[in-house]
Write a protein that holds these residues in place. Structure first.
Motif, PDB file in Angstrom:
ATOM      1  N   UNK A  36       0.834  -1.198   0.000  1.00 44.26           N
ATOM      2  CA  UNK A  36       0.000   0.000   0.000  1.00 44.26           C
ATOM      3  C   UNK A  36       0.868   1.247   0.000  1.00 44.26           C
ATOM      4  N   UNK A  37       0.549   2.165  -0.889  1.00 42.76           N
ATOM      5  CA  UNK A  37       1.182   3.480  -0.928  1.00 42.76           C
ATOM      6  C   UNK A  37       0.080   4.502  -1.150  1.00 42.76           C
ATOM      7  N   UNK A  53      -7.718  -1.626  10.814  1.00 41.70           N
ATOM      8  CA  UNK A  53      -7.452  -0.220  10.478  1.00 41.70           C
ATOM      9  C   UNK A  53      -6.570   0.445  11.537  1.00 41.70           C
ATOM     10  N   UNK A  54      -6.956   0.312  12.802  1.00 37.83           N
ATOM     11  CA  UNK A  54      -6.166   0.933  13.873  1.00 37.83           C
ATOM     12  C   UNK A  54      -4.777   0.303  13.963  1.00 37.83           C
ATOM     13  N   UNK A  55      -4.708  -1.005  13.734  1.00 41.01           N
ATOM     14  CA  UNK A  55      -3.413  -1.695  13.748  1.00 41.01           C
ATOM     15  C   UNK A  55      -2.511  -1.155  12.650  1.00 41.01           C
ATOM     16  N   UNK A 204      -8.685   7.225   9.861  1.00 44.41           N
ATOM     17  CA  UNK A 204      -9.600   6.101  10.043  1.00 44.41           C
ATOM     18  C   UNK A 204     -10.874   6.664  10.648  1.00 44.41           C
ATOM     19  N   UNK A 205     -12.003   6.426   9.996  1.00 38.65           N
ATOM     20  CA  UNK A 205     -13.243   7.003  10.508  1.00 38.65           C
ATOM     21  C   UNK A 205     -14.454   6.277   9.939  1.00 38.65           C
ATOM     22  N   UNK A 218      -9.547   4.568   0.951  1.00 42.64           N
ATOM     23  CA  UNK A 218      -8.810   3.299   0.940  1.00 42.64           C
ATOM     24  C   UNK A 218      -9.638   2.282   1.721  1.00 42.64           C
ATOM     25  N   UNK A 219     -10.042   1.222   1.048  1.00 42.17           N
ATOM     26  CA  UNK A 219     -10.919   0.205   1.639  1.00 42.17           C
ATOM     27  C   UNK A 219     -10.074  -0.992   2.058  1.00 42.17           C
ATOM     28  N   UNK A 220      -9.926  -1.169   3.383  1.00 41.10           N
ATOM     29  CA  UNK A 220      -9.148  -2.290   3.921  1.00 41.10           C
ATOM     30  C   UNK A 220     -10.082  -3.473   4.089  1.00 41.10           C
ATOM     31  N   UNK A 221      -9.798  -4.533   3.332  1.00 41.96           N
ATOM     32  CA  UNK A 221     -10.711  -5.671   3.304  1.00 41.96           C
ATOM     33  C   UNK A 221      -9.933  -6.942   3.044  1.00 41.96           C
ATOM     34  N   UNK A 222     -10.131  -7.934   3.934  1.00 40.92           N
ATOM     35  CA  UNK A 222      -9.504  -9.245   3.787  1.00 40.92           C
ATOM     36  C   UNK A 222      -7.991  -9.130   3.593  1.00 40.92           C
ATOM     37  N   UNK A 223      -7.375  -8.219   4.365  1.00 42.89           N
ATOM     38  CA  UNK A 223      -5.925  -8.109   4.374  1.00 42.89           C
ATOM     39  C   UNK A 223      -5.325  -7.317   3.243  1.00 42.89           C
ATOM     40  N   UNK A 224      -6.148  -6.730   2.376  1.00 47.11           N
ATOM     41  CA  UNK A 224      -5.647  -5.919   1.275  1.00 47.11           C
ATOM     42  C   UNK A 224      -6.323  -4.562   1.256  1.00 47.11           C
TER      43      UNK A 224
END
Length: 545
Positions: A36-37, A53-55, A204-205, A218-224
């Motif tokens: 991710x960039x 997300x927080x991690x 993050x919100x 940016x959609x964080x989903x299933x580790x990607x």
């Protein structure tokens, strides 16, 4: 926001995650080879509760160490975590990180020319002016630099921590749920600060209004992570188009699988007829045995190739179907029907007559029929105290109150479940007359199907706990005809907020909701807006909220 608070000179800031891996000490995986960039500008990082997300923000901030891969950050990092508190004894200038420079500046102004004072000040001769400008931009102009943190509210404390970061002028600013515990006016100040930021910002919100002030999602989903240009609205539009296309692909792939199955069956039927014909010819021996055996072998080879071709086509079609299904998101929605919660339009549901809460709030209010009431006001104004008084958890200090229908109260902490009981047992506790089958049928509508209903409350994720609590309250017997909700969207991801909105759309009773989440309140089709200010409950127009 004043330009004096925004970063004015820096090398190009950037954030890059390369092959990033992380797991918790017990081995629970979070990320595996994440790439991710986020790029320049403002990025809204979203995802389901528990997605990491927080991690990820903590890894970017250096608070956690990757187990594999790397995080490269160019520029200074400013990080505002969730739910951290400042030492209440700190002076405001120290909380802002300017106490040493400020003290040195005052010493120089008093005539003390010691070298250490000039070293402490450096080039920051306007430190006090910048600090006051930053506080003013965040709506904290009434907070003096010599006051202590203990004299400010919880929401002001969040903004104070943000002010400290802005004064440092970091190249990369990381914010984790910054609008939690902020009232509407403070949120708008924070939106303005985000809007004016010209470095790299990752927030993050679940606050949909805040996410309308970013440059990309940016959609964080299933580790990607998948990035979408534009605000949350643009992301939702793009996702809707994408999901419609994915569902069309599923329908086309399903039709192809059916066609290939049909053609395979037809091929097998033709083969069976050929075999039957060959046996018949062999039995009556119309041709020499050698010729018939040769034909039999040729037919078998040809039939095998034909059958194999159709089997391969069927497997290919099934593979395409599997890929198409994976492209469709499985974000189930709550689907419920609550006819027993209905209240006739003219019926009085709740009466507050010259009521005074134990914190001094005065309120006169009458709720009739299935009204939907929004309860707003600054943090600390007394919204939670009023709701708890209405729910019978706190006695009024004066006046009278009458609740004329069955009611339920959903507190901010979601602490109504028995941790040692299963989801099904918790719901049964609120509906003791319902059979086990009825409880499970109702729970399925809240997405607790089969074995999920047997999960202990203590083991539930944040989103699951919310759904279980909501199920326990809304499926209670007698059916609640008055629901009181206290900041129900706090700490909920966007999917859970959608589920809550859907559930409440089925609710036909009276609703009183304390919330700072304006998009959520608008989605509920609020009929009356109330505001607590200066110790008094008043009705206001929606435009004045």
């Amino acid at each position: 926001m004043s330009s004096s608070t925004a970063p004015t000179h820096r090398t190009a800031a950037s954030v890059t995650c390369t092959g990033l891996g992380f797991h918790w000490p017990d081995g629970t995986p979070v990320f595996d080879a994440l790439q991710w960039a986020p790029g320049p500008g403002r990025t809204g990082l979203i995802g389901l509760n528990g997605a990491g997300k927080s991690t990820l923000l903590k890894l970017l901030a250096g608070e956690l160490t990757p187990v594999a891969g790397s995080v490269k950050v160019t520029g200074e990092v400013g990080y505002l975590p969730q739910d951290t508190s400042l030492d209440t004894s700190l002076r405001v200038d120290r909380a802002l990180g300017i106490d040493a420079a400020r003290a040195a500046l005052h010493a120089i102004e008093a005539g003390d020319t010691a070298e250490q004072h000039f070293t402490a000040v450096g080039d920051d001769w306007d430190v006090e002016e910048r600090a006051r400008a930053t506080l003013d931009a965040l709506g904290l102009d009434g907070i003096g630099l010599d006051r202590t943190v203990g004299e400010v509210s919880g929401g002001e404390s969040v903004l104070l921590r943000l002010a400290a970061l802005l004064l440092r002028r970091p190249g990369v600013l990381l914010l984790d749920e910054p609008t939690n515990n902020l009232d509407l006016r403070s949120r708008r100040r924070l939106y303005a600060a985000v809007e004016s930021w010209n470095g790299v910002l990752i927030v993050v919100s679940h606050d949909r209004e805040l996410l309308e002030h970013v440059d990309q999602i940016a959609d964080l989903r299933e580790g990607g992570v998948r990035s979408f240009g534009g605000t949350l609205s643009a992301y939702q539009d793009a996702l809707e188009v994408e999901q419609e296309a994915a569902e069309r692909m599923v329908r086309a792939a399903e039709a192809d699988v059916k066609r290939q199955k049909r053609e395979l069956a037809e091929a097998r039927e033709k083969l069976d007829r050929r075999v039957s014909y060959g046996k018949k010819m062999y039995a009556i021996k119309r041709e020499p045995r050698a010729v018939m055996n040769a034909r039999k072998r040729t037919a078998q080879v040809s039939a095998g190739k034909h059958r194999g071709l159709h089997v391969d086509r069927l497997e290919t079609a099934k593979g395409r179907l599997g890929e198409a299904v994976l492209a469709v998101r499985d974000d189930d929605e709550i689907r419920i029907d609550l006819p027993h919660t209905a209240v006739p339009a003219g019926r009085t549901v709740l009466s507050l007559i010259a009521l005074e809460t134990r914190h001094g709030l005065r309120a006169d209010l009458e709720v009739r029929g299935p009204e939907r009431i929004a309860l707003t006001g600054p943090v600390g104004a007394g919204k939670t105290t009023l709701l708890r008084t209405m729910a019978g958890q706190l006695p009024p200090a004066a006046g009278s109150m009458l609740v004329s229908v069955p009611d339920r109260y959903l507190p901010q902490r979601l602490d109504v479940l028995d941790e040692e009981e299963s989801v099904a047992a918790n719901v049964a506790r609120f509906a003791p007359e319902a059979s086990d089958n009825a409880v499970r049928a109702r729970l399925a509508r809240f997405l607790f199907r089969g074995g999920r209903a047997e999960q202990l409350a203590a083991s539930l994720s944040g989103g699951e706990r919310f759904r279980a609590t909501l199920a326990a309250l809304m499926l209670a017997e007698p059916a609640p005809q008055l629901l009181m909700l206290d900041e129900p969207t706090n700490n909920l991801d966007l999917s859970s907020v959608r589920q809550l909105t859907t559930a409440l759309a089925s609710y036909q009773g009276a609703l009183v909701v304390a919330s700072h989440d304006l998009p959520f309140l608008r989605a509920l089709e609020i009929t009356r807006w109330l505001r607590i200010e200066d110790g008094v409950l008043r009705e206001v127009d929606a435009a004045d909220v």
